[in-house]
Write a protein that holds these residues in place. Structure first.
Motif, PDB file in Angstrom:
ATOM      1  N   LEU A  52       0.830  -1.203   0.000  1.00  0.00           N
ATOM      2  CA  LEU A  52       0.000   0.000   0.000  1.00  0.00           C
ATOM      3  C   LEU A  52       0.866   1.256   0.000  1.00  0.00           C
ATOM      4  O   LEU A  52       0.586   2.220  -0.730  1.00  0.00           O
ATOM      5  CB  LEU A  52      -0.921   0.003   1.219  1.00  0.00           C
ATOM      6  N   ASP A  53       1.930   1.272   0.799  1.00  0.00           N
ATOM      7  CA  ASP A  53       2.815   2.432   0.847  1.00  0.00           C
ATOM      8  C   ASP A  53       3.521   2.658  -0.489  1.00  0.00           C
ATOM      9  O   ASP A  53       3.866   3.795  -0.829  1.00  0.00           O
ATOM     10  CB  ASP A  53       3.857   2.263   1.946  1.00  0.00           C
ATOM     11  N   CYS A  54       3.745   1.586  -1.232  1.00  0.00           N
ATOM     12  CA  CYS A  54       4.430   1.717  -2.521  1.00  0.00           C
ATOM     13  C   CYS A  54       3.533   2.308  -3.614  1.00  0.00           C
ATOM     14  O   CYS A  54       4.038   2.832  -4.605  1.00  0.00           O
ATOM     15  CB  CYS A  54       4.957   0.357  -2.988  1.00  0.00           C
ATOM     16  N   VAL A  55       2.219   2.223  -3.466  1.00  0.00           N
ATOM     17  CA  VAL A  55       1.307   2.647  -4.541  1.00  0.00           C
ATOM     18  C   VAL A  55       0.631   3.975  -4.246  1.00  0.00           C
ATOM     19  O   VAL A  55      -0.303   4.353  -4.933  1.00  0.00           O
ATOM     20  CB  VAL A  55       0.240   1.566  -4.843  1.00  0.00           C
ATOM     21  N   VAL A  56       1.081   4.687  -3.211  1.00  0.00           N
ATOM     22  CA  VAL A  56       0.569   6.026  -2.956  1.00  0.00           C
ATOM     23  C   VAL A  56       1.705   7.022  -3.159  1.00  0.00           C
ATOM     24  O   VAL A  56       2.888   6.681  -3.025  1.00  0.00           O
ATOM     25  CB  VAL A  56      -0.022   6.164  -1.535  1.00  0.00           C
TER      26      VAL A  56
ATOM     27  N   ALA B 212       7.892   3.277   2.141  1.00  0.00           N
ATOM     28  CA  ALA B 212       7.414   1.953   2.519  1.00  0.00           C
ATOM     29  C   ALA B 212       8.400   1.260   3.442  1.00  0.00           C
ATOM     30  O   ALA B 212       8.015   0.612   4.417  1.00  0.00           O
ATOM     31  CB  ALA B 212       7.164   1.107   1.262  1.00  0.00           C
ATOM     32  N   ARG B 213       9.697   1.409   3.140  1.00  0.00           N
ATOM     33  CA  ARG B 213      10.718   0.782   3.977  1.00  0.00           C
ATOM     34  C   ARG B 213      10.716   1.401   5.371  1.00  0.00           C
ATOM     35  O   ARG B 213      10.832   0.701   6.373  1.00  0.00           O
ATOM     36  CB  ARG B 213      12.085   0.934   3.308  1.00  0.00           C
ATOM     37  N   GLY B 214      10.586   2.736   5.427  1.00  0.00           N
ATOM     38  CA  GLY B 214      10.557   3.403   6.728  1.00  0.00           C
ATOM     39  C   GLY B 214       9.360   2.981   7.557  1.00  0.00           C
ATOM     40  O   GLY B 214       9.484   2.739   8.775  1.00  0.00           O
TER      41      GLY B 214
END
Length: 332
Positions: free
Chosen positions: A193-197, A311-313
């Motif tokens: 989800l974090d990667c697609v926003v 996303a990693r954070g």
């Protein structure tokens, strides 16, 4: 001492996961590198065969340490944020900038704030490390500092001695971090989800989402285990190719879920396996951003910045909150 690697210490290394209780420092100010250097010298004496609280300790002759060679040095310092690591590495190489950085409990946005503590033990042939992360700043009691998540890369004998030293020095307790059922799957879904926003938190266009997933998530490898006794099958691996992941994410979201919903349907339809059965557990998940499971984590560098960095954070912050006793996945 060997020069500091330009690779951030959290990246591309497999660590065991630990929960750490608050450190009692007895100080009215935050720990500084000056404080930590003194503790590092004491730990080096212990590893060289001295004593811990009056009791002589030894590391034994484990195979890993036997191959490590002679002990060269022990260093312990504030771990700067990822954006400051290159500058700190360059300063170390020129023997500058090692005394002024303190933990700065005010928050990561302030200049000079630290991400946590980095303990490094250098032998002739190999180096070992332990990282203690503090996560988002929260009010605490004077004289205590909290680093809930411990990430340790050490052989057993060295790890036991180092953790015993922590307990004796800071009256802290370090235990294995057991991730609850469902956490690993939730961490994967949150990472996707974090990667697609975008940076404003808005969803990207469908075509851009696919590009981001292929870039930062890549292929997904799931190891499923079975708790039932007597069966010959103990684990099963499911691998989803990078080109298939965006389609599965899109289909799963249409069904009210995400990637995992699509995988559930696929595995049930093709293998007649209910991954939600009480005797079925997710042992490990690996993707382009991380490997998590079996009490270990490996954080992979997502090249290209943007969504991968965020996303990693968030992934690391989720582990910190789990170690603290909460769960960031509930916030989303």
């Amino acid at each position: 001492m060997a020069p500091k690697s330009r690779t951030y210490p959290l990246h591309n290394t497999s660590f065991t996961l630990h929960r750490v209780s608050p450190f009692y420092t007895g100080l009215s100010s935050a720990l500084s590198n000056t404080d930590l250097r003194a503790h590092a010298r004491r730990l080096q004496d212990i590893l060289a065969g001295e004593t811990l609280r009056g009791v002589r300790v030894g590391l034994g002759e484990g195979e890993s340490l036997a191959r490590a060679g002679a002990l060269r040095s022990v260093s312990w310092k504030i771990l700067p944020g990822e954006e400051d690591w290159g500058r700190e590495a360059a300063a170390d190489e020129s023997s500058e900038g090692d005394t002024s950085l303190s933990l700065n409990l005010g928050g990561e946005s302030e200049s000079g704030s630290g991400r946590g503590l980095l303990l490094r033990v250098d032998y002739e042939n190999i180096s070992y490390s332990a990282i203690f992360l503090r996560g988002q700043a929260r009010p605490g009691r004077e004289g205590f500092e909290h680093f809930p998540l411990g990430l340790v890369r050490m052989p057993l004998a060295l790890r036991e001695t180092a953790l015993a030293f922590l307990a004796a020095t800071f009256d802290t307790r370090v235990s294995a971090l057991r991730l609850p059922k469902g956490y690993i799957v939730g961490a994967l879904e949150k990472y996707i989800l974090d990667c697609v926003v975008d940076d404003d938190g808005d969803e990207r266009e469908a075509s851009e989402q696919g590009v981001a997933i292929r870039k930062f998530v890549k292929e997904i490898h799931v190891t499923i285990g079975f708790d039932s006794t007597g069966g010959a099958l103990k684990t099963m691996d499911v691998q989803v190719a990078a080109e298939d992941v965006p389609r599965m994410v899109a289909w799963g979201r249409r069904e009210g879920g995400g990637f995992w919903r699509a995988l559930e349907v696929y595995v049930n339809g093709h293998l007649a396996l209910d991954v939600n059965h009480r005797d079925v557990k997710v042992v490990k998940i690996a993707c382009g951003g991380f490997t998590l499971g079996d009490g270990r984590v490996k954080l992979l560098v997502a090249w290209g910045g943007g969504g991968g960095d965020r996303a990693r954070g968030d992934f690391v912050e989720g582990l910190v909150e789990m170690a603290r006793g909460g769960d960031l996945r509930k916030d989303g």
